[in-house]
Design an enzyme around this catalytic site. Structure first.
Site, PDB file in Angstrom:
ATOM      1  CE  LYS A  37      -3.345   2.804   4.993  1.00  0.00           C
ATOM      2  NZ  LYS A  37      -3.548   3.197   6.396  1.00  0.00           N
ATOM      3  CG  ASP A  52      -1.883  -0.026   7.381  1.00  0.00           C
ATOM      4  OD1 ASP A  52      -2.212  -1.085   6.817  1.00  0.00           O
ATOM      5  OD2 ASP A  52      -2.727   0.794   7.808  1.00  0.00           O
TER       6      ASP A  52
END
Length: 445
Positions: free
Chosen positions: A124, A164
């Protein structure tokens, strides 16, 4: 394995990282029994190796705003575990971004990606940069500066970032443009790309579609369907839009959306025009959903409140982590909710999950239910590698198959003796076994 001992040790090493510690605790609780039944895991220190990222890159991002002023943000990339494939996980651009949030998201991504059965590891990244209110030129300058620091660590077989919160097709385009210039090659290093330059059909809808397909499998397991069901949804971005589209197609009625300013209640349910307006609302570059009620006067806006006070058959939190707490869960149960599907990453607090489990409600965790987004990202990687493009029907069929297989894995490992399906346990055990067994096969590295 003693969960309390491991958590105490982690908390001492990473004090204050509450989101990360919460995510780890949930997984360890679920896998404790099966871990202790397999001494090979303990011998190889799988847990100790799994809860620490392979590496964390932290960097400053300096860029010029439209007034010529220098702005400085923090950038991150957490490469958590690549046992089953390249690191894979989105880039979040939001003022709330910090290391704890990115580590929790990266840790969750390990198991989510494993559940898809595609060869992807967990990672991430992101920045505390806020794209809201910025011009296209400012966003371009930031994204280019961000990629200047990141490009050496990523690649189609190394680390494949995606979008995202705050990172959509525009941002991915600017980042990919800079990566391509620096690397001097066209490659599938980012997913969520535009359709003109390597993107996949169904990618914007994938998380919402996938979660709805998973929910549909849950209903089928109870000899039930979406037909006539009322559904409360939080958020108003791509995920909520995808959920609203697919739920409506399957015969359900979405009666809420929400933003930081409050929620919208629509007694009649979102129709095609209202669902289409969600795209305009998201593109308006603000977090205000009250304008929805202005556009559609038959709807009602409730400022400063969350949609979980509305009576519904199915609740689908689709906004951000820990958005649904224990009190919200009690309210949902009191109002007769029948299913809860966590579409956002760790959208429910541990207290809320306890309420659902204690009331024997079918509850789907995000790592299983929202895996559709990364699944289609994985399919985009495949299309890029093969230099082909699948039709939307082909991608959608593959997505539906993947979500069905994830549900089957949850049933296999999560069905209790009383036939209650603990989807949290099922998802965590299924994902863990795949990653842990692969780590054993690869040796201590």
């Amino acid at each position: 394995m003693n969960v309390n001992d491991i958590m105490n040790s982690l908390e001492a090493k990473h004090p204050g990282e509450k989101e990360f510690l919460q995510a780890v605790h949930e997984v360890l609780e679920s896998i404790e029994v099966i871990y202790n039944e397999n001494p090979q895991y303990e011998a190889a220190k799988i847990i100790e190796r799994l809860v620490e990222p392979d590496r964390i890159l932290t960097f400053k991002v300096s860029w010029l705003d439209d007034s010529g002023n220098v702005q400085v943000n923090l950038g991150y990339r957490v490469q958590f575990n690549n046992a089953i494939g390249p690191y894979k996980g989105g880039i979040r651009l939001h003022p709330s971004v910090n290391l704890s949030i990115l580590k929790f998201l990266g840790f969750e991504q390990i198991f989510k990606n494993a559940l898809t059965t595609l060869p992807m590891g967990g990672g991430k990244g992101g920045s505390d940069f806020n794209p809201k209110g910025k011009s296209d030129t400012e966003i371009m300058r930031f994204c280019q500066a961000f990629m200047l620091e990141l490009w050496r660590l990523i690649g189609p077989n190394t680390d494949v970032p995606a979008g995202d919160i705050g990172t959509g097709g525009r941002e991915i385009g600017f980042m990919y443009g800079m990566y391509k210039k620096l690397q001097q090659e066209n490659t599938g290093v980012l997913t969520g790309k535009g359709l003109n330059w390597g993107g996949s059909l169904v990618r914007p809808e994938a998380t919402g579609f996938g979660a709805t397909y998973f929910a549909d499998e849950m209903l089928k397991a109870n000899n039930d369907t979406f037909e006539g069901k009322t559904v409360t949804v939080s958020g108003f971005g791509n995920v909520a839009w995808g959920v609203a589209l697919k739920v409506t197609e399957l015969g359900g009625k979405v009666i809420t959306i929400s933003g930081p300013d409050g929620y919208i209640y629509d007694e009649n349910g979102l129709d095609a025009d209202k669902i289409e307006y969600l795209l305009e609302l998201r593109a308006s570059n603000n977090d205000i959903v009250s304008t929805f009620a202005e556009e559609f006067p038959e709807t009602k806006f409730f400022p400063g409140k969350k949609p979980w006070e509305v009576a519904c058959d199915i609740a689908m939190p689709s906004a951000i982590q820990n958005e649904l707490n224990g009190d919200d869960a009690e309210m949902l149960v009191k109002n007769g909710v029948k299913y809860v599907i966590e579409v956002s990453n760790m959208g429910c607090t541990p207290e809320a999950i306890d309420v659902f489990h204690n009331n024997k409600l079918p509850f789907a965790p995000g790592k299983a239910a929202n895996a559709g987004g990364v699944a289609v990202s994985g399919l985009e990687m495949t299309q890029n590698a093969m230099k082909i493009n699948w039709s939307s029907d082909e991608v959608d069929a593959r997505l539906k198959t993947i979500m069905s297989s994830i549900h089957e894995a949850c049933l296999k490992y999560g069905t209790n003796d009383d036939n209650y399906i603990n989807y949290v346990k099922g998802a965590n055990i299924a994902g863990f076994i795949k990653v842990a067994d692969t780590m054993l096969d690869l040796g201590v590295i």
